[in-house]
Design a protein around this motif. Structure first.
Motif, mmCIF file in Angstrom:
data_model
loop_
_atom_site.group_PDB
_atom_site.id
_atom_site.type_symbol
_atom_site.label_atom_id
_atom_site.label_comp_id
_atom_site.label_asym_id
_atom_site.label_seq_id
_atom_site.Cartn_x
_atom_site.Cartn_y
_atom_site.Cartn_z
ATOM 1 N N PHE A 149 28.739 -21.536 -49.203
ATOM 2 C CA PHE A 149 29.529 -20.508 -50.890
ATOM 3 C C PHE A 149 28.414 -21.397 -51.515
ATOM 4 O O PHE A 149 29.005 -22.640 -51.803
ATOM 5 C CB PHE A 149 30.214 -19.837 -51.071
ATOM 6 N N ASP A 150 28.573 -20.917 -52.845
ATOM 7 C CA ASP A 150 27.698 -21.625 -54.111
ATOM 8 C C ASP A 150 28.868 -22.036 -54.967
ATOM 9 O O ASP A 150 29.969 -21.544 -54.643
ATOM 10 C CB ASP A 150 26.516 -21.273 -54.522
ATOM 11 N N SER A 151 28.707 -22.871 -55.826
ATOM 12 C CA SER A 151 29.773 -23.398 -56.852
ATOM 13 C C SER A 151 30.399 -21.852 -57.536
ATOM 14 O O SER A 151 31.437 -21.947 -57.865
ATOM 15 C CB SER A 151 29.478 -24.552 -58.013
ATOM 16 N N GLN A 152 29.551 -20.982 -57.126
ATOM 17 C CA GLN A 152 29.876 -19.672 -57.936
ATOM 18 C C GLN A 152 30.494 -18.781 -57.441
ATOM 19 O O GLN A 152 30.440 -17.516 -57.326
ATOM 20 C CB GLN A 152 28.675 -19.427 -58.433
ATOM 21 N N VAL A 166 10.510 -18.388 -37.935
ATOM 22 C CA VAL A 166 10.303 -18.855 -39.261
ATOM 23 C C VAL A 166 11.563 -19.263 -39.786
ATOM 24 O O VAL A 166 12.597 -18.197 -39.424
ATOM 25 C CB VAL A 166 9.963 -17.743 -39.941
ATOM 26 N N LEU A 167 11.838 -20.143 -40.903
ATOM 27 C CA LEU A 167 13.148 -19.972 -41.400
ATOM 28 C C LEU A 167 13.337 -19.731 -43.102
ATOM 29 O O LEU A 167 12.370 -19.284 -44.176
ATOM 30 C CB LEU A 167 13.747 -21.742 -40.928
ATOM 31 N N LYS A 168 14.762 -18.740 -42.647
ATOM 32 C CA LYS A 168 14.469 -18.241 -44.418
ATOM 33 C C LYS A 168 15.856 -18.306 -45.250
ATOM 34 O O LYS A 168 16.897 -18.704 -44.028
ATOM 35 C CB LYS A 168 14.494 -16.536 -44.224
ATOM 36 N N TYR A 169 15.489 -18.055 -46.147
ATOM 37 C CA TYR A 169 16.895 -18.703 -47.139
ATOM 38 C C TYR A 169 17.651 -17.224 -48.453
ATOM 39 O O TYR A 169 16.945 -16.870 -48.618
ATOM 40 C CB TYR A 169 16.490 -19.609 -47.613
ATOM 41 N N ALA A 170 18.759 -16.581 -47.828
ATOM 42 C CA ALA A 170 18.780 -15.591 -48.207
ATOM 43 C C ALA A 170 20.123 -15.962 -49.621
ATOM 44 O O ALA A 170 19.958 -16.549 -48.774
ATOM 45 C CB ALA A 170 19.509 -14.949 -47.692
ATOM 46 N N SER A 171 19.843 -15.521 -50.683
ATOM 47 C CA SER A 171 21.103 -15.760 -51.489
ATOM 48 C C SER A 171 21.376 -14.374 -52.742
ATOM 49 O O SER A 171 20.790 -13.874 -52.797
ATOM 50 C CB SER A 171 20.373 -16.941 -52.761
ATOM 51 N N PHE A 172 22.584 -14.734 -52.808
ATOM 52 C CA PHE A 172 23.257 -13.752 -53.401
ATOM 53 C C PHE A 172 23.451 -13.518 -55.319
ATOM 54 O O PHE A 172 24.394 -14.732 -55.191
ATOM 55 C CB PHE A 172 24.540 -13.127 -52.983
#
Length: 182
Positions: A149-152, A166-172
């Motif tokens: 979890f990020d700072s928000q 393949v390396l992937k990054y998902a953000s909400f």
């Protein structure tokens, strides 16, 4: 000689992975007699700020959220609130479990035919919700996953597809998911 059940063995492994001190007087506990350890992740375990162990195990019908405070083991089924792809399929791979800043557990997992969807289950209070993070229509998504979890207090998932490394990054962002290839 009586062999320990798979669920009890998982708890012992989980305690060791969580940094519990080795003790000669440990006792065996069966967490979930129906738990399946054919496909689990040792990363599906985290300690909270009070030292309580939180983990996810795959049961015969549902994943289970388990808490162990050093004395009491509690568990509850995580009934997924979403259908994935063309219908509800079994969990292909459990990913990591993480606690948000309020101490609510969440875990990433792949689901669908051959792990074609990366999803997130998250508990708010006493209610679990689940959602699709990404469905690329390909196989073997989420063979390795990391959730944080990020700072928000928004979830971030790093995942890979084993078929082409393949390396992937998902953000909400609070409204929708976005993904990028790293």
């Amino acid at each position: 000689m009586r062999m320990p059940s798979a669920a009890a063995a998982f708890l012992v492994l989980g305690l060791l992975a969580a940094g519990a001190p080795a003790r000669a007087d440990w006792s065996q506990r069966t967490i979930l007699p129906s738990a399946s350890l054919d496909n689990y992740s040792t990363d599906a375990l985290v300690r909270d700020s009070n030292g309580v162990i939180n983990l996810i195990v795959r049961g015969s019908a549902y994943p289970y959220y388990v808490r162990f405070d050093g004395v009491t083991v509690t568990s509850e089924p995580v009934v997924l609130s979403a259908t994935f792809g063309s219908g509800q399929f079994g969990i292909s791979m459990l990913g990591t479990v993480a606690l948000d800043r309020d101490g609510n557990p969440a875990f990433a997992f792949s689901v669908g035919p051959y792990g074609s969807t990366v999803a997130l289950a998250r508990r708010f209070g006493v209610t679990w919700s689940s959602e699709t993070v990404v469905n690329e229509g390909t196989t073997n998504l989420g063979q390795s996953m990391r959730l944080a979890f990020d700072s928000q207090n928004q979830p971030r998932i790093l995942y890979s597809r084993s078929s082409n490394c393949v390396l992937k990054y998902a953000s909400f962002d609070g409204v929708s998911w976005s993904t990028e290839t790293i």
